[in-house]
Design an enzyme around this catalytic site. Structure first.
Site, PDB file in Angstrom:
ATOM      1  N   ILE A 134       0.773  -1.131  -0.015  1.00 48.10           N
ATOM      2  CA  ILE A 134       0.048   0.075  -0.021  1.00 48.10           C
ATOM      3  C   ILE A 134       0.844   1.048   0.083  1.00 48.10           C
ATOM      4  CG2 ILE A 134      -1.908   1.436   1.416  1.00 48.10           C
ATOM      5  CD1 ILE A 134      -2.131  -1.531   2.816  1.00 48.10           C
ATOM      6  N   CYS A 135       0.472   2.290  -0.678  1.00 50.57           N
ATOM      7  CA  CYS A 135       0.901   3.484  -0.660  1.00 50.57           C
ATOM      8  C   CYS A 135      -0.004   4.619  -0.857  1.00 50.57           C
ATOM      9  CB  CYS A 135       2.228   3.711  -1.750  1.00 50.57           C
ATOM     10  SG  CYS A 135       1.733   3.695  -3.301  1.00 50.57           S
ATOM     11  N   ARG A 136       0.422   6.103  -1.304  1.00 52.60           N
ATOM     12  CA  ARG A 136      -0.594   6.915  -1.271  1.00 52.60           C
ATOM     13  C   ARG A 136      -1.628   6.511  -2.509  1.00 52.60           C
ATOM     14  NH1 ARG A 136      -1.945  11.564  -3.688  1.00 52.60           N
ATOM     15  NH2 ARG A 136       0.000  11.476  -5.150  1.00 52.60           N
ATOM     16  N   MET A 189      -3.975   4.615  -0.480  1.00 51.03           N
ATOM     17  CA  MET A 189      -4.690   5.175   0.655  1.00 51.03           C
ATOM     18  C   MET A 189      -5.678   6.306   0.152  1.00 51.03           C
ATOM     19  SD  MET A 189      -4.081   3.324   3.187  1.00 51.03           S
ATOM     20  CE  MET A 189      -4.695   4.301   4.538  1.00 51.03           C
TER      21      MET A 189
END
Length: 101
Positions: free
Chosen positions: A65-67, A93
Site C-alpha cells: 500500500i502507498c498513497r 490510501m
C-alpha cells in the site's frame, strides 16, 4: 516483466471485515503514515524494503500500500522478481474508506 496481481481497497476491506488475516505493508513515508494507515498494516518505508527483506516469507502473500498505488507497484515488482508473492492495492490510501489508526 511479469504482471503484478492487484487488489482494490474495497476487496481488502471486505477481507478484513470477514476476519481474514492479511499481510499488509504500507510503504509510504513517516509523515504520510502519520495522517493514518490501515490498523492491520505494518509500516516499512519503500526505501527500507531491501534492508528488511528478511521480514518477508516466500510462503505468504503480501499486499503493498502507498498513497496512490505507484510506489507500492514498484515494491511489488522488486519483491516479485525475488520470488515473493505480492499484490498491489490499486488506488492506495487515496481510495481507502475504511478505518485508519
Amino acid at each position: 516483466m511479469e504482471e503484478i496481481q492487484i487488489i482494490t481497497p474495497e476487496e481488502v476491506q471486505k477481507k478484513l471485515e470477514k476476519g481474514e488475516k492479511l499481510e499488509l505493508v504500507d510503504v509510504r513515508e513517516d509523515e504520510e503514515v502519520a495522517s493514518g494507515m490501515i490498523p492491520e498494516a505494518k509500516h516499512i518505508r519503500m526505501g527500507d524494503i531491501p534492508a528488511n527483506i528478511d521480514y518477508f516469507d516466500k510462503e505468504k502473500e503480501y499486499i503493498f500500500i502507498c498513497r496512490s498505488g505507484g510506489r507500492s507497484a514498484n515494491v511489488c515488482y522488486y519483491l516479485q522478481d525475488q520470488g515473493y508473492k505480492v499484490r498491489n492495492m490499486v488506488g492506495g490510501m487515496m481510495n481507502w474508506t475504511g478505518e485508519t489508526k
